[in-house]
Design a protein around this motif. Structure first.
Motif, PDB file in Angstrom:
ATOM      1  N   TRP A  99      -3.367   1.317  -6.031  1.00  0.00           N
ATOM      2  CA  TRP A  99      -2.362   0.406  -5.489  1.00  0.00           C
ATOM      3  C   TRP A  99      -2.867  -1.033  -5.372  1.00  0.00           C
ATOM      4  O   TRP A  99      -2.094  -1.943  -5.078  1.00  0.00           O
TER       5      TRP A  99
ATOM      6  N   SER B 141       0.837  -1.205   0.000  1.00  0.00           N
ATOM      7  CA  SER B 141       0.000   0.000   0.000  1.00  0.00           C
ATOM      8  C   SER B 141       0.873   1.257   0.000  1.00  0.00           C
ATOM      9  O   SER B 141       2.082   1.186   0.249  1.00  0.00           O
ATOM     10  N   PRO B 142       0.269   2.423  -0.258  1.00  0.00           N
ATOM     11  CA  PRO B 142       1.029   3.672  -0.141  1.00  0.00           C
ATOM     12  C   PRO B 142       1.638   3.847   1.257  1.00  0.00           C
ATOM     13  O   PRO B 142       2.776   4.314   1.383  1.00  0.00           O
TER      14      PRO B 142
END
Length: 167
Positions: free
Chosen positions: A147, A84-85
């Motif tokens: 994402w 994930s970010p």
């Protein structure tokens, strides 16, 4: 305070150049004030700036904030999804607390979530405190929905020291 970076030139700040001043600084972590003595000078800029503008006397930016807000207005990073970010930015689950961003402190519970929405697909620089290492750092994250998982960040967030949880 005797010197402020936000005051216009010619208001008397120059009279303090080269003379010792004392700033009374709040430490939100220790919950106490301390005196910091310094000598305003532009000499520091000789090796640190290439600008032709006249450098500041202190070499810093001051922001007036309510010290009590720094205690209660934090966002606790809970679970972090791999890939994930939040994961890519290096946020640490259960150890990291988001204190604010480079644009300043956040005032209300939903300010952080609005900021994340506003910065979708753009870099967002956050100030993050890690309780495991007792260290504050700047973290750059790019919130996005591409994402492969849910949400813009890919982590759970809880508001406050006694937190409400959000996913």
């Amino acid at each position: 305070m005797g010197a402020s970076e936000s005051r216009p030139e010619g208001d008397g700040n120059e009279k303090m150049e080269g003379q010792m001043i004392t700033l009374n600084v709040w430490n939100s972590k220790r919950q106490e004030y301390r005196d910091v003595n310094l000598v305003p000078s532009r000499a520091w800029a000789e090796t640190h700036t290439s600008s032709q503008d006249q450098p500041s006397l202190l070499g810093l930016t001051l922001r007036l904030c309510n010290p009590l807000d720094t205690i209660s207005h934090v966002w606790h990073v809970l679970d972090v999804v791999e890939g994930s970010p939040a994961d890519s930015a290096g946020l640490v689950p259960y150890g990291d607390y988001i204190l604010g961003w480079t644009g300043g402190p956040l005032q209300k519970e939903h300010d952080f979530f609005q900021l994340v929405e506003q910065y979708a697909n753009h870099n967002l620089a956050l100030y993050v405190y890690n309780s495991d290492y007792d260290h504050t750092r700047e973290v750059v994250i790019m919130p996005n929905r591409d994402w492969g998982g849910e949400g813009l960040l890919g982590c759970g967030i809880g508001f406050g020291l006694l937190r409400k949880s959000y996913s």
